[in-house]
Design a protein around this motif. Structure first.
Motif, PDB file in Angstrom:
ATOM      1  N   GLU A  89      23.010 -64.469  56.831  1.00  9.86           N
ATOM      2  CA  GLU A  89      22.296 -64.627  55.571  1.00  9.86           C
ATOM      3  C   GLU A  89      23.325 -64.924  54.484  1.00  9.86           C
ATOM      4  O   GLU A  89      24.352 -64.248  54.401  1.00  9.86           O
ATOM      5  N   MET A  90      23.050 -65.935  53.678  1.00 10.19           N
ATOM      6  CA  MET A  90      23.928 -66.276  52.565  1.00 10.19           C
ATOM      7  C   MET A  90      23.187 -66.020  51.266  1.00 10.19           C
ATOM      8  O   MET A  90      22.081 -66.539  51.064  1.00 10.19           O
ATOM      9  N   ILE A  91      23.795 -65.221  50.399  1.00  9.84           N
ATOM     10  CA  ILE A  91      23.213 -64.898  49.100  1.00  9.84           C
ATOM     11  C   ILE A  91      24.088 -65.518  48.023  1.00  9.84           C
ATOM     12  O   ILE A  91      25.311 -65.340  48.029  1.00  9.84           O
ATOM     13  N   ALA A  92      23.470 -66.248  47.099  1.00 16.55           N
ATOM     14  CA  ALA A  92      24.184 -66.825  45.957  1.00 16.55           C
ATOM     15  C   ALA A  92      24.050 -65.877  44.775  1.00 16.55           C
ATOM     16  O   ALA A  92      22.975 -65.321  44.529  1.00 16.55           O
ATOM     17  N   GLU A  93      25.162 -65.701  44.080  1.00 18.03           N
ATOM     18  CA  GLU A  93      25.160 -64.806  42.918  1.00 18.03           C
ATOM     19  C   GLU A  93      25.743 -65.524  41.715  1.00 18.03           C
ATOM     20  O   GLU A  93      26.827 -66.100  41.789  1.00 18.03           O
ATOM     21  N   ASP A  94      25.031 -65.463  40.603  1.00 15.65           N
ATOM     22  CA  ASP A  94      25.556 -65.956  39.341  1.00 15.65           C
ATOM     23  C   ASP A  94      26.423 -64.849  38.757  1.00 15.65           C
ATOM     24  O   ASP A  94      25.930 -63.746  38.503  1.00 15.65           O
ATOM     25  N   LEU A  95      27.701 -65.118  38.580  1.00 21.17           N
ATOM     26  CA  LEU A  95      28.626 -64.072  38.139  1.00 21.17           C
ATOM     27  C   LEU A  95      28.362 -63.581  36.724  1.00 21.17           C
ATOM     28  O   LEU A  95      28.669 -62.433  36.404  1.00 21.17           O
ATOM     29  N   LEU A  96      27.791 -64.419  35.876  1.00 19.21           N
ATOM     30  CA  LEU A  96      27.554 -64.008  34.496  1.00 19.21           C
ATOM     31  C   LEU A  96      26.272 -63.207  34.331  1.00 19.21           C
ATOM     32  O   LEU A  96      26.232 -62.218  33.608  1.00 19.21           O
ATOM     33  N   SER A  97      25.207 -63.621  35.002  1.00 15.92           N
ATOM     34  CA  SER A  97      23.925 -62.927  34.848  1.00 15.92           C
ATOM     35  C   SER A  97      23.717 -61.837  35.898  1.00 15.92           C
ATOM     36  O   SER A  97      22.919 -60.931  35.706  1.00 15.92           O
ATOM     37  N   GLY A  98      24.396 -61.966  37.036  1.00 18.30           N
ATOM     38  CA  GLY A  98      24.195 -61.022  38.136  1.00 18.30           C
ATOM     39  C   GLY A  98      23.006 -61.371  39.012  1.00 18.30           C
ATOM     40  O   GLY A  98      22.722 -60.670  39.983  1.00 18.30           O
ATOM     41  N   ASP A  99      22.305 -62.459  38.692  1.00 21.07           N
ATOM     42  CA  ASP A  99      21.149 -62.886  39.488  1.00 21.07           C
ATOM     43  C   ASP A  99      21.600 -63.221  40.904  1.00 21.07           C
ATOM     44  O   ASP A  99      22.557 -63.971  41.101  1.00 21.07           O
ATOM     45  N   ARG A 100      20.915 -62.652  41.910  1.00 22.64           N
ATOM     46  CA  ARG A 100      21.237 -62.884  43.319  1.00 22.64           C
ATOM     47  C   ARG A 100      20.010 -63.396  44.038  1.00 22.64           C
ATOM     48  O   ARG A 100      18.919 -62.867  43.854  1.00 22.64           O
TER      49      ARG A 100
END
Length: 132
Positions: A89-100
């Motif tokens: 499973e690959m999860i993308a994370e926005d480093l500024l917002s923390g959205d995963r």
């Protein structure tokens, strides 16, 4: 006594050289990272040389943008005589917002090899145990 690792986690950063003309992660790069995660967990589980025999049902759900962090989790889900089924499973994370978000999932079949390059047996999931 602890059991052999059935899971491996990797972190990768999506830099410009990993992206396509839309500034999203190139699919081939995603597959390479997923295969690497499957290789690591299968190698640690079998304590043998392993190779990829097959990738199955890889689903690209949402695009991964340049600058995002991806976390890959690879899990051994089934073991045959010489094969190991690995779900990644690959999860993308926005480093500024923390959205995963789960962006990509797939299944890989890894084969254990002996010193002659011939498929060799791996321990059954219930019988493997190692000392710390």
């Amino acid at each position: 006594m602890t059991t052999a690792p059935l899971e491996a986690r990797l972190l990768e950063m999506v830099f410009p050289d990993h992206t396509n003309h839309l500034n999203t992660l190139f699919g081939g790069q995603a597959l390479a990272w997923m295969d690497k995660a499957a290789f690591i967990v299968a190698s640690r589980y079998a304590r043998r040389t392993v190779v990829t025999a097959r990738s199955e049902q890889v689903d690209f759900r949402v695009p991964v943008r340049k600058g995002q962090l991806v976390e890959l989790t690879a899990r051994i889900v089934e073991v045959g005589r010489s094969s190991m089924q690995v779900e990644v499973e690959m999860i993308a994370e926005d480093l500024l917002s923390g959205d995963r978000r789960v962006c990509t999932t797939g299944r890989f079949v890894m084969i254990a090899l002996d010193s002659n390059g011939t498929p060799t047996s791996v321990p059954a999931m219930l019988e493997i145990a190692v000392t710390p």
